[in-house]
Design a protein around this motif. Sequence first.
Motif, PDB file in Angstrom:
ATOM      1  N   ALA A  83       1.239  -1.019   0.120  1.00 48.76           N
ATOM      2  CA  ALA A  83       0.192  -0.407   0.176  1.00 48.76           C
ATOM      3  C   ALA A  83       0.628   1.590  -0.220  1.00 48.76           C
ATOM      4  CB  ALA A  83      -1.497  -0.179   1.052  1.00 48.76           C
ATOM      5  N   PHE A  84       1.681   1.451  -0.996  1.00 45.29           N
ATOM      6  CA  PHE A  84       2.915   2.604  -0.756  1.00 45.29           C
ATOM      7  C   PHE A  84       1.774   3.274  -2.108  1.00 45.29           C
ATOM      8  CE2 PHE A  84       6.823   0.292   0.925  1.00 45.29           C
ATOM      9  CZ  PHE A  84       6.690   0.522   2.086  1.00 45.29           C
ATOM     10  N   ARG A  85       1.917   4.099  -1.942  1.00 47.32           N
ATOM     11  CA  ARG A  85       1.423   5.350  -2.643  1.00 47.32           C
ATOM     12  C   ARG A  85       1.673   6.081  -4.139  1.00 47.32           C
ATOM     13  NH1 ARG A  85      -0.776   3.886   1.953  1.00 47.32           N
ATOM     14  NH2 ARG A  85      -2.878   5.076   2.446  1.00 47.32           N
ATOM     15  N   HIS A  86       1.453   6.045  -5.176  1.00 49.76           N
ATOM     16  CA  HIS A  86       2.360   6.830  -6.043  1.00 49.76           C
ATOM     17  C   HIS A  86       1.959   7.826  -6.453  1.00 49.76           C
ATOM     18  CE1 HIS A  86       3.014   6.310 -10.098  1.00 49.76           C
ATOM     19  NE2 HIS A  86       3.659   5.781 -10.037  1.00 49.76           N
ATOM     20  N   PHE A  87       3.080   8.632  -6.527  1.00 51.16           N
ATOM     21  CA  PHE A  87       3.178   9.982  -7.367  1.00 51.16           C
ATOM     22  C   PHE A  87       1.743  10.490  -8.238  1.00 51.16           C
ATOM     23  CE2 PHE A  87       2.788  14.113  -8.851  1.00 51.16           C
ATOM     24  CZ  PHE A  87       2.590  15.213  -7.174  1.00 51.16           C
ATOM     25  N   GLY A  88       0.725  10.667  -8.236  1.00 44.42           N
ATOM     26  CA  GLY A  88       0.241  11.156  -9.801  1.00 44.42           C
ATOM     27  C   GLY A  88      -1.199  10.110  -9.673  1.00 44.42           C
ATOM     28  N   HIS A  89      -1.344   9.477  -9.251  1.00 43.49           N
ATOM     29  CA  HIS A  89      -1.810   8.900  -9.238  1.00 43.49           C
ATOM     30  C   HIS A  89      -2.745   8.584  -7.929  1.00 43.49           C
ATOM     31  CE1 HIS A  89      -0.279   6.943 -13.053  1.00 43.49           C
ATOM     32  NE2 HIS A  89      -0.949   6.615 -13.297  1.00 43.49           N
ATOM     33  N   ASP A  90      -1.937   8.197  -6.502  1.00 47.09           N
ATOM     34  CA  ASP A  90      -2.492   8.110  -5.534  1.00 47.09           C
ATOM     35  C   ASP A  90      -3.078   9.301  -5.138  1.00 47.09           C
ATOM     36  OD1 ASP A  90      -2.638   4.724  -5.800  1.00 47.09           O
ATOM     37  OD2 ASP A  90      -1.203   4.680  -5.840  1.00 47.09           O
ATOM     38  N   ILE A  91      -1.896   9.997  -4.530  1.00 49.99           N
ATOM     39  CA  ILE A  91      -1.447  10.935  -4.136  1.00 49.99           C
ATOM     40  C   ILE A  91      -0.932  12.655  -5.397  1.00 49.99           C
ATOM     41  CG2 ILE A  91      -0.651  10.233  -2.150  1.00 49.99           C
ATOM     42  CD1 ILE A  91       2.249  10.642  -2.745  1.00 49.99           C
ATOM     43  N   THR A  92      -1.976  12.754  -4.901  1.00 49.78           N
ATOM     44  CA  THR A  92      -2.376  14.561  -5.745  1.00 49.78           C
ATOM     45  C   THR A  92      -1.639  15.709  -5.614  1.00 49.78           C
ATOM     46  OG1 THR A  92      -4.209  15.017  -6.557  1.00 49.78           O
ATOM     47  CG2 THR A  92      -2.719  13.321  -7.671  1.00 49.78           C
ATOM     48  N   ASP A  93      -1.603  17.145  -6.209  1.00 53.25           N
ATOM     49  CA  ASP A  93      -1.878  17.884  -5.053  1.00 53.25           C
ATOM     50  C   ASP A  93      -3.257  18.121  -4.601  1.00 53.25           C
ATOM     51  OD1 ASP A  93      -3.214  18.918  -7.436  1.00 53.25           O
ATOM     52  OD2 ASP A  93      -1.136  20.118  -8.214  1.00 53.25           O
TER      53      ASP A  93
END
Length: 815
Positions: free
Chosen positions: A678-688
């Motif tokens: 469950a590590f997050r991926h920037f641009g998909h799971d986490i964004t601004d």
Amino acid sequence: MTKAIPKKARAVIIGGGVSGCSVAYHLAKLGWTDVVLLERKQLTSGTTWHAAGLIGQLRGSQNMTRLAKYSRDLYVRLEEETGIGTGMKQNGSITVALTAERREEIYRQASLARAFNIDVREISPDEVKAMYPHLNVSDVVAAVHLPLDGQCDPANIAMALAKGARQSGASIIEGVKVTAVLQKDGRVTGVACEQNGESTVIETEHVVNAAGMWGRTLANMSGVTLPLHACEHFYIVTEPVAGLKQLPVLRVPDECAYYKEDAGKMLLGAFEPVAKPWGMEGISEDFCFDQLPEDFDHFQPILEQAINRMPMLETAGIHTFFNGPESFTPDDRYYLGEAPELKNYWVAAGYNSIGIVSSGGAGMALAQWMNDGEPPFDLWEVDIRRAQPFQKNRSYLKERVTETLGLLYADHFPYRQMATARGVRRSPIHEHLKRRGAVFGEVAGWERANWFARDGQEREYRYSWKRQNWFLNQRDEHLAVRGGVGLFDMTSFGKIRIEGRDALPFLQRLCANQMDVAAGRIVYTQMLNAKGGIESDLTVTRLSETAFLAVVPGATLQRDLAWLRRHIGDAFVVVTDLTASESVLCVMGPKSRDLLQKVSPNDFSNAAHPFGTAREIEIGMGLARAHRVTYVGELGWELYVPTDQTAHVFEALEEAGSQVGLKLCGLHTLDSCRIEKAFRHFGHDITDEDHVLEAGLGFAVKTAKGDFIGRDAVLAKQEAGLDRRLVQFRLTDPEPLLFHNEAVVRDGKIVGTVTSGNYGHHLGGAIGLGYVPCAGESEADVLSSTYEIEIAGVRVKAEASLTPMYDPRAERVRA
């Protein structure tokens, strides 16, 4: 009479196509009355005047869909506001599939449309025939109907936007050529231009490059990267067809074709698989409402299929064979936002044939962005900061756009790789990996090993919506990382050195975690915006009292550099891109310590080298910096090796690895391991747009350390409670696959989408992450619901968890 050019303006927009007119309209609506739009010839004379004007609301993500829906509603409204007919008709659209793979794609899109609250219906070939009597449906296997899609008159839309902008106080001047954008101290100061042979300068704080296919050349004059290139784009219009009534827009992507009825005639347009780039020597000064030479041979294969698909075309005469230029980008997405190279230099260009449906929303979003200093919502997929400096190279662009035009109607398979303009950026061990079976993908120009073929196995992708030909290769790599040791080449990581007297206070202000740590410590952190959204997800290693190393994904490097540099102000800090100076070899898995002890005399025990620390080691006959961190959730080290020693260090690891079963692993495995954890991926799971607490990353935020950007928003959210949470899902049926954008169903109702997905080879099913609305609910409430994921119209049971399903206490990482 020519209109006088003002001496001063708050913003100058360059380019009078639909994009520039939309930005002018929306800035004026926000009260920026002091706005000037300059058009070198006449409004719409570049690409807008010959656009097809299709209005399809469904795009690949929620925010792009939001912008398309906004455009649709705006174009309906504009007619009333300005008195100019926009020709906007909501006659609906139909997309038909001729293959099982395409059926899967359009049904997945229908599930996505439902998640985005768009009216959509899967319809049978017979229903298609009833709505479109002229169509041959003998080999149609499926279709999707969107009743609120439509079509419009592009030139009139631009004219209506221009009139609306003038009504709100903006000034629009034709016949003015911009010769330079002036700058001082890294920010825009003015625009030099010519009108009727006379030169003049407009003093301004903001410039918008909406110059379409001229945009790259204009940007280049200011040292700004804007990678786009014109292609020839073809369509035919028939003579009037007796009895032809209003019909929905029809797309037949398997034949690269679209059809629209227009005033009793039929228009057939094409997105052919190998396009023709245009304007390699630059675009002529006097280009204005120009057509390009006909190339009937190029269009003929499309037309032959179309006559079979729509037999009436055989007898309908051709009234117009049209060929006009249009700009395309290396990844088929347009560019919006502030250029990282120059403050207040804004871009709205490169629309890849979806300029009409995009420009209404894009103009609104850019105007908000200029007004507020930050985007209104997550626009990363079209952000100009994703462009790599090398991509403005004309040879690269000419080759790449031959492919991207056709990709609009190609199957949008998961993991699909670009075939053209490859091999630009390579790791020092690229050839080593290639000889050992690596099959490469490309991100930001970097060639990266995505999977490793076995001896005798073909070394290329066979795309599908089901299991692709590398599925079992990924399983073997994944299980090697979980049970033995794997090696990943992550040289594409962006590496940024931040140093100087004020480096620590500077990073304390930008990062949410505590950065005042001992030299050698590695800190996982986010850089937040004022709303608590995530601008960047990174690790920062303290190298000394005054020097730090930030490591970011290769795809976000330009964005992260721009964010850091934008916030330096008066701080005594130097930010340097060191990406090319070091390679990164990741050694991961329970046997990684055994492997490193065979190639290095250093001590890798927990006592000597605990988790979250970095130090120099000897390795083979070279030196490296070993960072004990992981993105796969196992014991492991990232080895930062000087570029000149990388091949040697790789050979030393490989030789010793034969004793411990070392396996070479690719990026697909990195992703499947990280999603189990469950590590997050920037641009998909986490964004601004995603609040750091709702993303489940509160452990990396230290409000007690003092002030930092986003701290107030974190405290406010702690006080108010979470509105949604990022949840991990596992499908209980091991067969279906998750990729991204499937619909999340809670207690029978669609509540969101899967932000990222991959197959959990250790957990025995597809794993996805996705946000679930939960205002006023406890964790137990969220977990007590029944969850399903809707994939191509079929709902599949899913288990939900708020803690990682794999190694929730991170015992393996610290082993």
